[in-house]
Motif scaffolding. Structure first.
Motif, PDB file in Angstrom:
ATOM      1  N   LEU A 167       0.989  -1.833   0.139  1.00  0.00           N
ATOM      2  CA  LEU A 167      -0.009   0.232  -0.149  1.00  0.00           C
ATOM      3  C   LEU A 167       1.089   1.350  -0.121  1.00  0.00           C
ATOM      4  O   LEU A 167       0.568   2.182  -0.419  1.00  0.00           O
ATOM      5  N   THR A 168       2.281   1.671   0.672  1.00  0.00           N
ATOM      6  CA  THR A 168       2.909   1.946   0.722  1.00  0.00           C
ATOM      7  C   THR A 168       4.059   2.728  -0.802  1.00  0.00           C
ATOM      8  O   THR A 168       4.107   3.534  -0.890  1.00  0.00           O
ATOM      9  N   ARG A 317       2.167   7.705 -16.868  1.00  0.00           N
ATOM     10  CA  ARG A 317       1.864   7.065 -15.877  1.00  0.00           C
ATOM     11  C   ARG A 317       2.540   7.363 -15.080  1.00  0.00           C
ATOM     12  O   ARG A 317       3.555   7.911 -13.492  1.00  0.00           O
ATOM     13  N   ALA A 318       3.088   5.911 -15.303  1.00  0.00           N
ATOM     14  CA  ALA A 318       4.663   5.059 -14.204  1.00  0.00           C
ATOM     15  C   ALA A 318       5.660   6.044 -13.629  1.00  0.00           C
ATOM     16  O   ALA A 318       6.159   6.474 -13.234  1.00  0.00           O
ATOM     17  N   THR A 319       5.910   6.787 -15.220  1.00  0.00           N
ATOM     18  CA  THR A 319       6.956   7.217 -15.381  1.00  0.00           C
ATOM     19  C   THR A 319       6.941   8.811 -14.227  1.00  0.00           C
ATOM     20  O   THR A 319       8.167   9.244 -14.030  1.00  0.00           O
ATOM     21  N   GLN A 320       5.811   9.119 -15.001  1.00  0.00           N
ATOM     22  CA  GLN A 320       5.597  10.451 -14.234  1.00  0.00           C
ATOM     23  C   GLN A 320       5.748  10.373 -12.727  1.00  0.00           C
ATOM     24  O   GLN A 320       5.905  10.992 -11.708  1.00  0.00           O
ATOM     25  N   MET A 321       5.087   9.202 -12.069  1.00  0.00           N
ATOM     26  CA  MET A 321       4.577   8.799 -10.929  1.00  0.00           C
ATOM     27  C   MET A 321       6.164   8.897  -9.772  1.00  0.00           C
ATOM     28  O   MET A 321       6.350   9.099  -8.620  1.00  0.00           O
ATOM     29  N   GLY A 331       3.802  10.989  -0.240  1.00  0.00           N
ATOM     30  CA  GLY A 331       1.816  10.845   0.300  1.00  0.00           C
ATOM     31  C   GLY A 331       2.045   9.032  -0.153  1.00  0.00           C
ATOM     32  O   GLY A 331       2.556   8.502  -0.570  1.00  0.00           O
ATOM     33  N   ALA A 332       1.317   8.415   0.398  1.00  0.00           N
ATOM     34  CA  ALA A 332       0.277   7.226   0.407  1.00  0.00           C
ATOM     35  C   ALA A 332       0.773   6.719  -1.352  1.00  0.00           C
ATOM     36  O   ALA A 332       0.150   7.232  -2.395  1.00  0.00           O
TER      37      ALA A 332
END
Length: 352
Positions: A167-168, A317-321, A331-332
């Motif tokens: 979850l982290t 989106r994965a790369t951005q995150m 954040g979580a």
């Protein structure tokens, strides 16, 4: 060359091989921070500003100075992308998209293969300690969520795919259940009633296979069609030839079906050959669907109807995150889905 750019380069003394972030900011008429935000793909930049900065980047042929950034920040400018096997077309195409997204955001990508084994995935997690990369995009196949939590150090990680994730950690995936249900429903709408599923593992099911089989079964049950375990055709390895063997063995054993949902396009290609070798027409006798929408699915005969995940969105989106994590976001864990669609082709057209 654009006269404005040529004049600018003459005045500044800059050359395409040594363009600075400041040069891009001055040409675009924005701050260096805004240019940095555009390069890293941050969402909170207006489209007009983003377009102006991108034009300046393109005209100056700006490339982020990775060595300078490492000296200034302690970062390498490298991220890892880890998965089972680059020979699988889906992962090859995903690698290209991640590399493009990372380059756009000022990073380079290091590929790591695990062979889909526990030992390989543990080795990848252990390699985090080397300091070679700033973070990792990781698509696990067998290692557990708990072990990922225990083995990773403080370096950022984003999980790709359907396996359980801590979850982290951030995770991004396709809704495999819904996509498999959509593919099966399409076959049902074209009049197919004896629908099989092919291409899952003959041993322990991966998370993706499990969810796809459940979506397939749910679609059958919603239409009052009994789920028949004899209509599950597994394979030993992720190759078209194993699908040839698995589907061919089912036909030779007298199992009859008029629709076939394949776990991926490689299984669909193998199934297509097995059926054609036995004089079974596709889609006349059997309509079939694949998964991943790889380039080969468009050139088989007949071409293959396939579930198409939005891999562009997934890669970006994965790369951005991951880069947001690298640059300090705490954040979580964010667990996000990307869209999918069913691309209709000759193997399962709209009408029976």
């Amino acid at each position: 060359m654009n006269l404005r750019v040529d004049s600018y380069l003459q005045i500044s003394g800059a050359r395409m091989s040594a363009v600075r972030l400041q040069d891009v900011a001055e040409l675009a008429g924005v701050s260096m921070k805004t240019v940095s935000n555009v390069v890293r793909g941050y969402q909170h930049v207006s489209q007009s500003t983003r377009d102006r900065v991108q034009r300046a980047i393109d005209e100056l042929d700006y490339r982020p100075n990775l060595m300078g950034r490492r000296l200034a920040t302690g970062r390498t400018g490298l991220i890892a992308l880890s998965f089972s096997n680059v020979a699988i077309p889906y992962f090859a195409e995903l690698s290209r998209l991640v590399s493009a997204a990372a380059n756009q955001m000022g990073y380079r990508v290091l590929l790591e293969e695990t062979d889909g084994t526990l030992e390989g995935e543990r080795a990848v997690l252990a390699s985090f300690e080397s300091g070679l990369v700033d973070g990792m995009l990781f698509q696990p196949a067998v290692v557990s969520s708990l072990e990922i939590s225990r083995r990773r150090n403080s370096l950022p990680m984003v999980i790709l795919g359907e396996a359980a994730a801590p979850l982290t950690l951030d995770r991004i995936m396709v809704d495999n259940f819904a996509a498999a249900r959509d593919a099966t429903n399409h076959l049902i709408r074209t009049g197919r009633r004896q629908i099989a599923f092919a291409g899952h593992e003959s041993g322990r099911l991966s998370a993706a296979s499990s969810q796809r089989i459940m979506g397939y079964q749910q679609a059958l049950e919603d239409e009052g069609i009994p789920a028949d375990p004899r209509l599950l055709f597994p394979r030993d390895t992720v190759t078209p030839m194993d699908a040839v063997i698995g589907v061919g063995a089912a036909v030779d054993a007298g199992i009859r079906f008029d629709g076939l949902v394949c776990r991926d396009d490689l299984a669909a290609i193998g199934a297509l050959r097995a059926l054609q070798e036995r004089g079974i027409s596709v889609p006349g006798d059997v309509a079939l669907t694949g998964w991943d929408n790889i380039m080969m699915s468009r050139v088989t005969y007949p071409s293959i109807t396939s579930v198409a995940p939005d891999t562009d969105a997934l890669a970006h989106r994965a790369t951005q995150m991951l880069i947001e994590r690298i640059e300090g976001w705490e954040g979580a864990g964010r667990h996000e889905l990307v869209d999918h669609r069913l691309v209709l082709r000759e193997s399962a057209p709209t009408h029976a």
